[in-house]
Design a protein around this motif. Sequence first.
Motif, PDB file in Angstrom:
ATOM      1  N   TRP A   1       0.809  -1.214   0.000  1.00 56.48           N
ATOM      2  CA  TRP A   1       0.000   0.000   0.000  1.00 56.48           C
ATOM      3  C   TRP A   1       0.848   1.273   0.000  1.00 56.48           C
ATOM      4  N   LEU A   2       2.050   1.188   0.532  1.00 61.63           N
ATOM      5  CA  LEU A   2       2.936   2.362   0.515  1.00 61.63           C
ATOM      6  C   LEU A   2       3.539   2.612  -0.859  1.00 61.63           C
ATOM      7  N   THR A   3       3.517   1.605  -1.714  1.00 62.59           N
ATOM      8  CA  THR A   3       4.147   1.741  -3.042  1.00 62.59           C
ATOM      9  C   THR A   3       3.124   1.565  -4.163  1.00 62.59           C
ATOM     10  N   ALA A   4       2.901   0.322  -4.573  1.00 61.52           N
ATOM     11  CA  ALA A   4       1.997   0.053  -5.696  1.00 61.52           C
ATOM     12  C   ALA A   4       0.574   0.520  -5.399  1.00 61.52           C
ATOM     13  N   GLY A   5       0.088   0.230  -4.190  1.00 60.59           N
ATOM     14  CA  GLY A   5      -1.264   0.640  -3.834  1.00 60.59           C
ATOM     15  C   GLY A   5      -1.443   2.151  -3.897  1.00 60.59           C
ATOM     16  N   SER A   6      -0.459   2.880  -3.384  1.00 60.92           N
ATOM     17  CA  SER A   6      -0.527   4.342  -3.427  1.00 60.92           C
ATOM     18  C   SER A   6      -0.501   4.855  -4.863  1.00 60.92           C
ATOM     19  N   ALA A   7       0.309   4.213  -5.710  1.00 57.32           N
ATOM     20  CA  ALA A   7       0.392   4.618  -7.118  1.00 57.32           C
ATOM     21  C   ALA A   7      -0.955   4.437  -7.814  1.00 57.32           C
ATOM     22  N   ILE A   8      -1.625   3.320  -7.533  1.00 62.32           N
ATOM     23  CA  ILE A   8      -2.927   3.057  -8.151  1.00 62.32           C
ATOM     24  C   ILE A   8      -3.956   4.073  -7.666  1.00 62.32           C
ATOM     25  N   ILE A   9      -3.999   4.323  -6.364  1.00 63.10           N
ATOM     26  CA  ILE A   9      -4.954   5.292  -5.812  1.00 63.10           C
ATOM     27  C   ILE A   9      -4.685   6.675  -6.390  1.00 63.10           C
ATOM     28  N   LEU A  10      -3.415   7.028  -6.550  1.00 62.59           N
ATOM     29  CA  LEU A  10      -3.044   8.324  -7.115  1.00 62.59           C
ATOM     30  C   LEU A  10      -3.542   8.453  -8.546  1.00 62.59           C
ATOM     31  N   GLN A  11      -3.383   7.384  -9.334  1.00 57.24           N
ATOM     32  CA  GLN A  11      -3.860   7.388 -10.712  1.00 57.24           C
ATOM     33  C   GLN A  11      -5.378   7.515 -10.760  1.00 57.24           C
ATOM     34  N   GLU A  12      -6.073   6.775  -9.922  1.00 53.88           N
ATOM     35  CA  GLU A  12      -7.536   6.821  -9.929  1.00 53.88           C
ATOM     36  C   GLU A  12      -8.056   8.155  -9.413  1.00 53.88           C
ATOM     37  N   TYR A  13      -7.288   8.793  -8.545  1.00 55.20           N
ATOM     38  CA  TYR A  13      -7.665  10.101  -8.018  1.00 55.20           C
ATOM     39  C   TYR A  13      -7.752  11.131  -9.139  1.00 55.20           C
ATOM     40  N   LEU A  14      -6.893  10.979 -10.142  1.00 55.04           N
ATOM     41  CA  LEU A  14      -6.905  11.896 -11.280  1.00 55.04           C
ATOM     42  C   LEU A  14      -8.180  11.743 -12.105  1.00 55.04           C
ATOM     43  N   VAL A  15      -8.733  10.527 -12.108  1.00 55.54           N
ATOM     44  CA  VAL A  15      -9.992  10.278 -12.821  1.00 55.54           C
ATOM     45  C   VAL A  15     -11.166  10.825 -12.014  1.00 55.54           C
ATOM     46  N   GLY A  16     -11.117  10.631 -10.697  1.00 53.95           N
ATOM     47  CA  GLY A  16     -12.181  11.106  -9.828  1.00 53.95           C
ATOM     48  C   GLY A  16     -12.370  10.177  -8.646  1.00 53.95           C
ATOM     49  N   THR A  17     -13.003  10.684  -7.600  1.00 54.60           N
ATOM     50  CA  THR A  17     -13.231   9.887  -6.396  1.00 54.60           C
ATOM     51  C   THR A  17     -14.022   8.622  -6.698  1.00 54.60           C
ATOM     52  N   ILE A  18     -14.948   8.704  -7.647  1.00 46.99           N
ATOM     53  CA  ILE A  18     -15.764   7.545  -7.999  1.00 46.99           C
ATOM     54  C   ILE A  18     -14.919   6.409  -8.554  1.00 46.99           C
ATOM     55  N   ALA A  19     -13.787   6.749  -9.201  1.00 46.11           N
ATOM     56  CA  ALA A  19     -12.881   5.722  -9.727  1.00 46.11           C
ATOM     57  C   ALA A  19     -12.199   4.975  -8.580  1.00 46.11           C
ATOM     58  N   ILE A  20     -11.873   5.702  -7.508  1.00 47.01           N
ATOM     59  CA  ILE A  20     -11.284   5.071  -6.326  1.00 47.01           C
ATOM     60  C   ILE A  20     -12.306   4.126  -5.688  1.00 47.01           C
ATOM     61  N   VAL A  21     -13.558   4.577  -5.619  1.00 45.12           N
ATOM     62  CA  VAL A  21     -14.627   3.749  -5.066  1.00 45.12           C
ATOM     63  C   VAL A  21     -14.790   2.477  -5.894  1.00 45.12           C
ATOM     64  N   ALA A  22     -14.731   2.613  -7.231  1.00 50.14           N
ATOM     65  CA  ALA A  22     -14.862   1.450  -8.120  1.00 50.14           C
ATOM     66  C   ALA A  22     -13.709   0.478  -7.914  1.00 50.14           C
ATOM     67  N   PHE A  23     -12.497   1.011  -7.783  1.00 46.71           N
ATOM     68  CA  PHE A  23     -11.323   0.165  -7.561  1.00 46.71           C
ATOM     69  C   PHE A  23     -11.464  -0.626  -6.270  1.00 46.71           C
ATOM     70  N   MET A  24     -11.849   0.059  -5.192  1.00 47.67           N
ATOM     71  CA  MET A  24     -11.966  -0.610  -3.902  1.00 47.67           C
ATOM     72  C   MET A  24     -13.150  -1.575  -3.887  1.00 47.67           C
ATOM     73  N   ALA A  25     -14.213  -1.259  -4.626  1.00 48.99           N
ATOM     74  CA  ALA A  25     -15.345  -2.181  -4.706  1.00 48.99           C
ATOM     75  C   ALA A  25     -14.898  -3.502  -5.329  1.00 48.99           C
ATOM     76  N   GLY A  26     -14.151  -3.415  -6.432  1.00 49.71           N
ATOM     77  CA  GLY A  26     -13.629  -4.621  -7.070  1.00 49.71           C
ATOM     78  C   GLY A  26     -12.687  -5.377  -6.147  1.00 49.71           C
ATOM     79  N   HIS A  27     -11.850  -4.624  -5.447  1.00 59.71           N
ATOM     80  CA  HIS A  27     -10.879  -5.216  -4.526  1.00 59.71           C
ATOM     81  C   HIS A  27     -11.583  -5.950  -3.384  1.00 59.71           C
ATOM     82  N   TRP A  28     -12.598  -5.314  -2.810  1.00 60.34           N
ATOM     83  CA  TRP A  28     -13.302  -5.909  -1.671  1.00 60.34           C
ATOM     84  C   TRP A  28     -14.221  -7.048  -2.086  1.00 60.34           C
TER      85      TRP A  28
END
Length: 218
Positions: A136-163
Amino acid sequence: MRIMIELIKPLVLGFTIGISAALVPGPMMLATVGISLEKGWRSGPFVFIGHSIVELTLILLIIGGISSLIGSSTITYMSIIGGIIMILFGLLILKSAKDISTMDIAGAARNTRIAKSPFLAGILTSVLNPTYVLWWLTAGSAIILQEYLVGTIAIVAFMAGHWIADFGYLLTVSLSTAKGKDFISRRNHKKVLYFCGILMMIFGIFFIFNYNNISTLI
């Protein structure tokens, strides 16, 4: 239509990464098996709840620091580092696939006494796992950072798939264990791990060379 595509991409990415990590025999999986042997199939969902609380906390901390870090150079460095870590994790998954045929999962689970409470086990196996924290300090943070550029909803979608991947897998493990069955055959477990390891490495390569656009991952 474009919005739907932008949401499906992080959803699929989150699910793929979630199932890849879950399939590797580690502290959380062993704790789930061990507790399910004693307390039944309901252990899996409670392990997931504890685990997801830790992840949600980490994600909020990552997002909270993004506003001061956001920038093209930050995205570049984070994506490259994250990609390298994903490749290394892919290699780790391939190694796990090689070892799975000789691994005594049930025996190891019985010796894993992290906590009697499945909820607490979900928290402890996440917080005290250095590999998980490093992710989460490396790859996870990079993914969240990328999705943040798309929008908060993209982060929600990523975590929904993950969970969805985490919950489905932990529930399957606890149900199978409680019934005295293998949740997946060794042969199929090995095949899926090989597939996930290779896929994880592909994601890492794309992260390194396509850090400007997360959509190229899928």
